[in-house]
Design a protein around this motif. Structure first.
Motif, PDB file in Angstrom:
ATOM      1  N   SER A   1       1.637  -0.919   0.027  1.00  0.00           N
ATOM      2  CA  SER A   1      -0.587  -0.429   0.391  1.00  0.00           C
ATOM      3  C   SER A   1       1.038   1.492   0.044  1.00  0.00           C
ATOM      4  CB  SER A   1      -0.597  -0.074   1.304  1.00  0.00           C
ATOM      5  OG  SER A   1      -0.417   0.343   2.472  1.00  0.00           O
ATOM      6  N   SER A   2       0.389   1.995  -0.563  1.00  0.00           N
ATOM      7  CA  SER A   2       0.897   3.775  -0.060  1.00  0.00           C
ATOM      8  C   SER A   2       1.814   3.580   1.233  1.00  0.00           C
ATOM      9  CB  SER A   2       0.414   4.780  -0.582  1.00  0.00           C
ATOM     10  OG  SER A   2      -0.792   5.268   0.765  1.00  0.00           O
ATOM     11  N   PHE A   3       2.785   4.469   1.923  1.00  0.00           N
ATOM     12  CA  PHE A   3       3.401   4.938   3.231  1.00  0.00           C
ATOM     13  C   PHE A   3       2.296   5.542   4.488  1.00  0.00           C
ATOM     14  CE2 PHE A   3       6.250   5.180   6.471  1.00  0.00           C
ATOM     15  CZ  PHE A   3       5.881   6.476   7.017  1.00  0.00           C
ATOM     16  N   PHE A   4       1.213   6.552   3.078  1.00  0.00           N
ATOM     17  CA  PHE A   4       0.280   7.691   3.715  1.00  0.00           C
ATOM     18  C   PHE A   4      -1.037   6.525   4.205  1.00  0.00           C
ATOM     19  CE2 PHE A   4      -2.862  10.614   3.939  1.00  0.00           C
ATOM     20  CZ  PHE A   4      -4.026   9.999   3.367  1.00  0.00           C
ATOM     21  N   THR A   5      -1.576   5.616   2.903  1.00  0.00           N
ATOM     22  CA  THR A   5      -2.225   4.532   4.063  1.00  0.00           C
ATOM     23  C   THR A   5      -2.369   3.632   5.001  1.00  0.00           C
ATOM     24  OG1 THR A   5      -3.116   4.656   1.578  1.00  0.00           O
ATOM     25  CG2 THR A   5      -3.867   2.675   3.534  1.00  0.00           C
ATOM     26  N   TRP A   6      -0.294   3.204   4.765  1.00  0.00           N
ATOM     27  CA  TRP A   6      -0.052   2.987   6.232  1.00  0.00           C
ATOM     28  C   TRP A   6       0.000   3.148   7.367  1.00  0.00           C
ATOM     29  CZ3 TRP A   6       5.299   2.357   8.298  1.00  0.00           C
ATOM     30  CH2 TRP A   6       5.912   1.414   8.479  1.00  0.00           C
TER      31      TRP A   6
ATOM     32  N   ARG B   1      -3.132   3.593   8.941  1.00  0.00           N
ATOM     33  CA  ARG B   1      -3.210   2.377   9.987  1.00  0.00           C
ATOM     34  C   ARG B   1      -2.784   3.127  10.803  1.00  0.00           C
ATOM     35  NH1 ARG B   1      -2.595  -1.770   5.843  1.00  0.00           N
ATOM     36  NH2 ARG B   1      -4.478  -1.686   4.425  1.00  0.00           N
ATOM     37  N   ILE B   2      -1.653   2.902  11.220  1.00  0.00           N
ATOM     38  CA  ILE B   2      -0.725   2.714  12.741  1.00  0.00           C
ATOM     39  C   ILE B   2      -1.661   3.395  13.352  1.00  0.00           C
ATOM     40  CG2 ILE B   2       1.134   2.919  13.612  1.00  0.00           C
ATOM     41  CD1 ILE B   2       2.218   2.180  10.853  1.00  0.00           C
ATOM     42  N   ALA B   3      -1.440   5.043  12.700  1.00  0.00           N
ATOM     43  CA  ALA B   3      -2.357   6.677  14.024  1.00  0.00           C
ATOM     44  C   ALA B   3      -3.636   5.676  14.032  1.00  0.00           C
ATOM     45  CB  ALA B   3      -2.530   7.733  12.472  1.00  0.00           C
ATOM     46  N   VAL B   4      -4.462   5.231  13.346  1.00  0.00           N
ATOM     47  CA  VAL B   4      -5.954   4.690  13.884  1.00  0.00           C
ATOM     48  C   VAL B   4      -6.588   4.072  14.924  1.00  0.00           C
ATOM     49  CG1 VAL B   4      -8.021   4.221  12.728  1.00  0.00           C
ATOM     50  CG2 VAL B   4      -6.681   5.641  11.901  1.00  0.00           C
ATOM     51  N   ASN B   5      -5.277   2.818  14.112  1.00  0.00           N
ATOM     52  CA  ASN B   5      -5.536   1.636  15.186  1.00  0.00           C
ATOM     53  C   ASN B   5      -4.708   1.506  17.355  1.00  0.00           C
ATOM     54  OD1 ASN B   5      -6.870  -0.096  13.532  1.00  0.00           O
ATOM     55  ND2 ASN B   5      -4.511  -1.025  12.961  1.00  0.00           N
ATOM     56  N   LYS B   6      -3.784   2.382  17.104  1.00  0.00           N
ATOM     57  CA  LYS B   6      -2.884   3.442  17.643  1.00  0.00           C
ATOM     58  C   LYS B   6      -4.191   4.496  19.043  1.00  0.00           C
ATOM     59  CE  LYS B   6       1.596   3.299  19.342  1.00  0.00           C
ATOM     60  NZ  LYS B   6       1.020   2.627  20.299  1.00  0.00           N
ATOM     61  N   THR B   7      -4.782   4.620  18.011  1.00  0.00           N
ATOM     62  CA  THR B   7      -5.972   5.530  18.601  1.00  0.00           C
ATOM     63  C   THR B   7      -7.117   5.375  19.194  1.00  0.00           C
ATOM     64  OG1 THR B   7      -5.049   7.539  17.073  1.00  0.00           O
ATOM     65  CG2 THR B   7      -7.121   8.211  18.040  1.00  0.00           C
ATOM     66  N   ILE B   8      -7.850   4.298  18.350  1.00  0.00           N
ATOM     67  CA  ILE B   8      -9.120   3.611  18.292  1.00  0.00           C
ATOM     68  C   ILE B   8      -8.412   2.342  20.173  1.00  0.00           C
ATOM     69  CG2 ILE B   8     -10.556   1.275  17.852  1.00  0.00           C
ATOM     70  CD1 ILE B   8     -10.207   2.792  15.663  1.00  0.00           C
ATOM     71  N   ASN B   9      -7.204   2.242  20.359  1.00  0.00           N
ATOM     72  CA  ASN B   9      -6.968   0.875  21.310  1.00  0.00           C
ATOM     73  C   ASN B   9      -6.335   2.080  22.308  1.00  0.00           C
ATOM     74  OD1 ASN B   9      -6.997  -1.083  19.899  1.00  0.00           O
ATOM     75  ND2 ASN B   9      -5.077  -1.144  20.169  1.00  0.00           N
TER      76      ASN B   9
ATOM     77  N   LYS C   1      -9.664   2.078   2.834  1.00  0.00           N
ATOM     78  CA  LYS C   1      -8.572   1.045   2.848  1.00  0.00           C
ATOM     79  C   LYS C   1      -7.537   1.868   3.993  1.00  0.00           C
ATOM     80  CE  LYS C   1      -7.135   1.299  -1.541  1.00  0.00           C
ATOM     81  NZ  LYS C   1      -5.939   2.771  -2.688  1.00  0.00           N
ATOM     82  N   ILE C   2      -7.897   2.881   4.383  1.00  0.00           N
ATOM     83  CA  ILE C   2      -7.403   3.342   6.258  1.00  0.00           C
ATOM     84  C   ILE C   2      -7.896   2.300   6.973  1.00  0.00           C
ATOM     85  CG2 ILE C   2      -6.803   4.086   7.300  1.00  0.00           C
ATOM     86  CD1 ILE C   2      -6.808   6.301   5.680  1.00  0.00           C
ATOM     87  N   MET C   3      -9.695   1.860   6.925  1.00  0.00           N
ATOM     88  CA  MET C   3     -10.291   1.311   7.650  1.00  0.00           C
ATOM     89  C   MET C   3     -10.015  -0.675   7.568  1.00  0.00           C
ATOM     90  SD  MET C   3     -13.876   3.923   8.207  1.00  0.00           S
ATOM     91  CE  MET C   3     -13.775   2.866  10.092  1.00  0.00           C
ATOM     92  N   ASP C   4      -9.786  -0.565   6.614  1.00  0.00           N
ATOM     93  CA  ASP C   4      -9.762  -2.469   6.114  1.00  0.00           C
ATOM     94  C   ASP C   4     -10.937  -2.560   6.316  1.00  0.00           C
ATOM     95  OD1 ASP C   4      -8.355  -5.614   6.914  1.00  0.00           O
ATOM     96  OD2 ASP C   4      -8.838  -4.830   5.335  1.00  0.00           O
ATOM     97  N   CYS C   5     -12.022  -1.965   5.551  1.00  0.00           N
ATOM     98  CA  CYS C   5     -13.463  -2.382   4.936  1.00  0.00           C
ATOM     99  C   CYS C   5     -13.304  -2.131   4.157  1.00  0.00           C
ATOM    100  CB  CYS C   5     -14.732  -1.852   5.631  1.00  0.00           C
ATOM    101  SG  CYS C   5     -14.652  -0.062   5.736  1.00  0.00           S
ATOM    102  N   ASN C   6     -15.150  -1.794   3.479  1.00  0.00           N
ATOM    103  CA  ASN C   6     -14.870  -1.777   2.185  1.00  0.00           C
ATOM    104  C   ASN C   6     -16.252  -0.396   1.515  1.00  0.00           C
ATOM    105  OD1 ASN C   6     -18.280  -2.454   1.883  1.00  0.00           O
ATOM    106  ND2 ASN C   6     -17.661  -4.436   2.387  1.00  0.00           N
ATOM    107  N   ALA C   7     -15.832  -0.033   0.304  1.00  0.00           N
ATOM    108  CA  ALA C   7     -16.552   1.968   0.441  1.00  0.00           C
ATOM    109  C   ALA C   7     -17.703   2.056   0.513  1.00  0.00           C
ATOM    110  CB  ALA C   7     -16.192   1.461  -0.748  1.00  0.00           C
ATOM    111  N   GLY C   8     -19.302   0.238   0.515  1.00  0.00           N
ATOM    112  CA  GLY C   8     -20.296   0.182   1.162  1.00  0.00           C
ATOM    113  C   GLY C   8     -20.362   0.902   2.716  1.00  0.00           C
TER     114      GLY C   8
END
Lengths: 153, 208
Positions: free
Chosen positions: B84-89, B92-100, B179-186
């Protein structure tokens, strides 16, 4: 779940307010330096840290390793018990005891009772023989009344 | 080397060096080139900060989480394969850390610590119109609206708050968010719709 019936324009304008919330001045000028300083202060990762990170990054590898270690442990235990029952001594895990009071009384040259299953012997051998013997005698006192045949009346 | 610029005063020294792309910077950062990693931080720190801040509504927590995100990303650089792009990667780290972090914070009392509105806010015509015309009290200040808005966002679940943050505040496309949330666009669309409905209900006094 159609958006056509809902008008979120006002909401979007309110949400635009969030774009104006900014951290203190020069925050972003200083942030990279702080991060790099923390990275440089970090000690190099130890072997265990790298291993832990490797497992965390590859959950399939971690799962496979855990399963392999578990199978090896179970296999070793099963092998030890099989050896023990085939030699005629020890306690059968199904509950059918084959220990006789005579076996419980005999000891090998090192002072360890010969009735003890082979996989326990190394544990006891690492201790002082007198400590191992004391442990065994207390075990004997607890178990013999259960496993010894009932005296005939 | 002849510079390509047409100005006669341009010299070879003033030719701008090509800007390395993210993959090149990542490659150099993997070889412990800290200047390359510094550049990566500078490219994405504002967007990462914005996402985390809009999720937490707390500057101090955001500061810690952003730093930990970049530190964790640096440790994990070797595992970045470029799928994936570095941006997406890194997002994802930031989002997972924040949600935890937010899940743990639910058990503790964590208040808001809002950033000040920058000087552009009072000049934003949309905001000025919104506050002065569409609120029951015409003298409602932007600061009060800011507080109500953050309170309403904090009432959403982490997943719903995230889609609103990424789409309505940071302007990302549905596919990118997926892509960031690892789900589909729907799923992104349905979460966004629900989140907007909830926000509209919480902020009804300010949206008339």
């Amino acid at each position: 779940m159609q958006e056509e019936g809902q008008n979120f324009d006002h909401l979007r304008r309110v949400l635009a307010l969030k774009r104006h919330e900014s951290p203190p001045p020069r925050y972003f000028n200083e942030l990279p330096g702080r991060i790099l300083a923390r990275l440089e202060k970090e000690p190099p990762p130890t072997f265990w840290t790298r291993l832990r990170h490797a497992f965390l990054d590859r959950p399939l590898v971690a799962t496979g390793t855990g399963v392999a270690v578990g199978c090896a442990a179970l296999g070793g235990l099963a092998f030890a018990l099989l050896q023990d029952t085939s030699s005629g001594g020890g306690v059968n895990i199904a509950g059918q005891t084959s220990i006789s009071p005579d076996d419980m009384e005999s000891h090998d040259a090192g002072g360890l009772p010969t009735g003890i299953t082979p996989f326990l012997a190394p544990v006891l051998a690492t201790n002082d023989a007198s400590a191992g013997e004391a442990l065994f005698r207390s075990f004997q006192q607890d178990i013999v009344p259960v496993v010894a045949p009932m005296p005939s009346r | 080397m002849i510079p390509k610029m047409s100005q006669p005063t341009a010299s070879a020294d003033s030719v701008a060096a090509p800007v390395p792309d993210d993959l090149e910077l990542v490659r150099r950062a993997k070889e412990d080139d800290m200047r390359a990693y510094d550049e990566l931080i500078r490219r994405y720190q504002q967007r990462i900060y914005g996402t985390v801040y809009n999720m937490t509504s707390n500057h101090e927590d955001t500061n810690d989480l952003v730093q930990e995100t970049f530190i964790k990303a640096h440790r994990a650089l070797k595992s970045f394969k470029g799928d994936s792009s570095f941006f997406t990667w890194i997002y994802r780290i930031a989002v997972n850390k924040t949600i935890n972090f937010l899940k743990q914070r639910k058990n503790r009392s964590g208040g808001m610590s809002l950033n000040d509105l920058d000087f552009n806010a009072e000049d934003d015509p949309e905001l000025v119109a919104l506050v002065s015309e569409n609120t029951p009290h015409r003298d409602v200040r932007l600061a009060e609206l800011q507080e109500k808005l953050n309170e309403a966002l904090l009432k959403l679940s982490e997943q719903h708050r995230l889609v609103v943050t990424l789409h309505d505040i940071q302007g990302m496309a549905h596919d990118e968010i997926a892509k960031i949330m690892d789900c589909n666009a729907g799923t992104v669309r349905s979460r966004l719709f629900y989140a907007r409905q909830q926000l509209q209900a919480h902020l009804s006094d300010y949206l008339k």
